[in-house]
Structure formats: C-alpha cells, structure tokens
Design a protein around this motif. Structure first.
Motif, mmCIF file in Angstrom:
data_model
loop_
_atom_site.group_PDB
_atom_site.id
_atom_site.type_symbol
_atom_site.label_atom_id
_atom_site.label_comp_id
_atom_site.label_asym_id
_atom_site.label_seq_id
_atom_site.Cartn_x
_atom_site.Cartn_y
_atom_site.Cartn_z
ATOM 1 N N GLN A 1 -1.313 -3.206 -9.004
ATOM 2 C CA GLN A 1 -0.899 -3.303 -7.602
ATOM 3 C C GLN A 1 -2.100 -3.308 -6.662
ATOM 4 O OE1 GLN A 1 2.181 -3.962 -6.323
ATOM 5 N NE2 GLN A 1 2.529 -4.342 -8.498
ATOM 6 N N LEU A 2 -3.110 -2.519 -6.984
ATOM 7 C CA LEU A 2 -4.332 -2.519 -6.165
ATOM 8 C C LEU A 2 -5.007 -3.887 -6.196
ATOM 9 C CD1 LEU A 2 -5.780 0.983 -7.089
ATOM 10 C CD2 LEU A 2 -4.986 0.246 -4.828
ATOM 11 N N ALA A 3 -5.050 -4.507 -7.362
ATOM 12 C CA ALA A 3 -5.630 -5.847 -7.474
ATOM 13 C C ALA A 3 -4.827 -6.848 -6.648
ATOM 14 C CB ALA A 3 -5.677 -6.270 -8.937
ATOM 15 N N SER A 4 -3.520 -6.683 -6.634
ATOM 16 C CA SER A 4 -2.658 -7.567 -5.854
ATOM 17 C C SER A 4 -2.937 -7.422 -4.353
ATOM 18 C CB SER A 4 -1.199 -7.243 -6.167
ATOM 19 O OG SER A 4 -0.348 -8.008 -5.367
ATOM 20 N N VAL A 5 -3.098 -6.194 -3.898
ATOM 21 C CA VAL A 5 -3.402 -5.937 -2.481
ATOM 22 C C VAL A 5 -4.761 -6.533 -2.115
ATOM 23 C CG1 VAL A 5 -3.960 -4.113 -0.812
ATOM 24 C CG2 VAL A 5 -1.930 -3.913 -2.232
ATOM 25 N N GLN A 6 -5.740 -6.345 -2.987
ATOM 26 C CA GLN A 6 -7.068 -6.893 -2.713
ATOM 27 C C GLN A 6 -7.023 -8.417 -2.605
ATOM 28 O OE1 GLN A 6 -9.138 -5.075 -5.984
ATOM 29 N NE2 GLN A 6 -9.934 -3.422 -4.706
ATOM 30 N N VAL B 1 0.845 -1.203 0.000
ATOM 31 C CA VAL B 1 0.000 0.000 0.000
ATOM 32 C C VAL B 1 0.877 1.248 0.000
ATOM 33 C CG1 VAL B 1 -1.689 1.323 1.345
ATOM 34 C CG2 VAL B 1 -1.981 -1.154 1.055
ATOM 35 N N ARG B 2 1.949 1.233 0.777
ATOM 36 C CA ARG B 2 2.875 2.374 0.757
ATOM 37 C C ARG B 2 3.484 2.546 -0.626
ATOM 38 N NH1 ARG B 2 6.321 0.418 4.421
ATOM 39 N NH2 ARG B 2 5.038 -0.337 6.088
ATOM 40 N N GLY B 3 3.796 1.420 -1.271
ATOM 41 C CA GLY B 3 4.339 1.471 -2.628
ATOM 42 C C GLY B 3 3.343 2.071 -3.612
ATOM 43 N N ILE B 4 2.091 1.731 -3.454
ATOM 44 C CA ILE B 4 1.052 2.296 -4.325
ATOM 45 C C ILE B 4 0.957 3.798 -4.118
ATOM 46 C CG2 ILE B 4 -1.433 2.359 -4.788
ATOM 47 C CD1 ILE B 4 -1.454 -0.669 -4.067
ATOM 48 N N SER B 5 1.045 4.215 -2.884
ATOM 49 C CA SER B 5 1.012 5.651 -2.586
ATOM 50 C C SER B 5 2.170 6.373 -3.276
ATOM 51 C CB SER B 5 1.073 5.864 -1.071
ATOM 52 O OG SER B 5 1.017 7.225 -0.757
ATOM 53 N N SER C 1 -1.483 4.422 -14.714
ATOM 54 C CA SER C 1 -2.709 3.958 -14.058
ATOM 55 C C SER C 1 -2.824 2.440 -14.110
ATOM 56 C CB SER C 1 -3.941 4.573 -14.719
ATOM 57 O OG SER C 1 -3.951 5.964 -14.538
ATOM 58 N N VAL C 2 -2.402 1.851 -15.205
ATOM 59 C CA VAL C 2 -2.475 0.395 -15.342
ATOM 60 C C VAL C 2 -1.601 -0.286 -14.286
ATOM 61 C CG1 VAL C 2 -1.960 -1.552 -16.864
ATOM 62 C CG2 VAL C 2 -3.052 0.498 -17.791
#
Length: 88
Positions: A46-51, A27-31, A40-41
């Motif tokens: 990364q968001l899908a990976s976190v979910q 999450v910090r990496g996404i930030s 955006s892709v």
C-alpha cells in the motif's frame, strides 16, 4: 507573474484534487492497517501504491509548469523522463 507561479488549470486542478483525495484515503487505510497489525508485506504494498500515486500527481504539476515555460515545444515528455530518471 512567472510561469512557475501560475495556478494549475481548472480541469487539471479538479483531477489533481480528486487524486489527492484518493491518496488521502489510502494513507488513512494504511494507518488502520498498522493499528490492526496487518501484514508488513501488505502495508508495504500500500505504501508503494501511495508513492506511485504521488509521483503521478507530481508529474502532472511538473508537466503544467513545463508547458507554461515552453509552450508548443513538444519536449515535455522527454524532459519529464529525464527529470524522473535522475530524481529516483
């Protein structure tokens, strides 16, 4: 104490905390990716990976609750599959 109120087993707790620490780093990496105006892709990947990682942690905790409520029933996998099928 009810089965749902019992704490997570020690071994599972350690594994769960390790997984949550990794997720926290993701999450910090996404930030940072957003701050650096990354594609955006790539952010969405990364968001899908976190979910997915959070779903894995949720499944672990749910499994423990089910195993405590119905020890030895052998139906935890089937119940979890049904729960996830309808929770999407």
């Amino acid at each position: 104490m009810k089965a749902f109120e019992l704490p997570i087993y020690d071994r599972e707790l350690d594994q769960t905390q390790t997984r949550l620490s990794r997720i926290e780093g993701q999450v910090r990496g996404i930030s940072r990716m957003l701050e650096e105006k990354e594609s955006s892709v790539k952010v969405l990947q990364q968001l899908a990976s976190v979910q997915a990682a959070l779903r894995g942690v949720t499944k672990t905790v749910l499994r423990q609750c089910l195993e405590r409520c119905a020890p030895g029933c052998g139906c935890c996998d089937e119940l979890l599959d049904v729960i996830y099928k309808f929770a999407r």
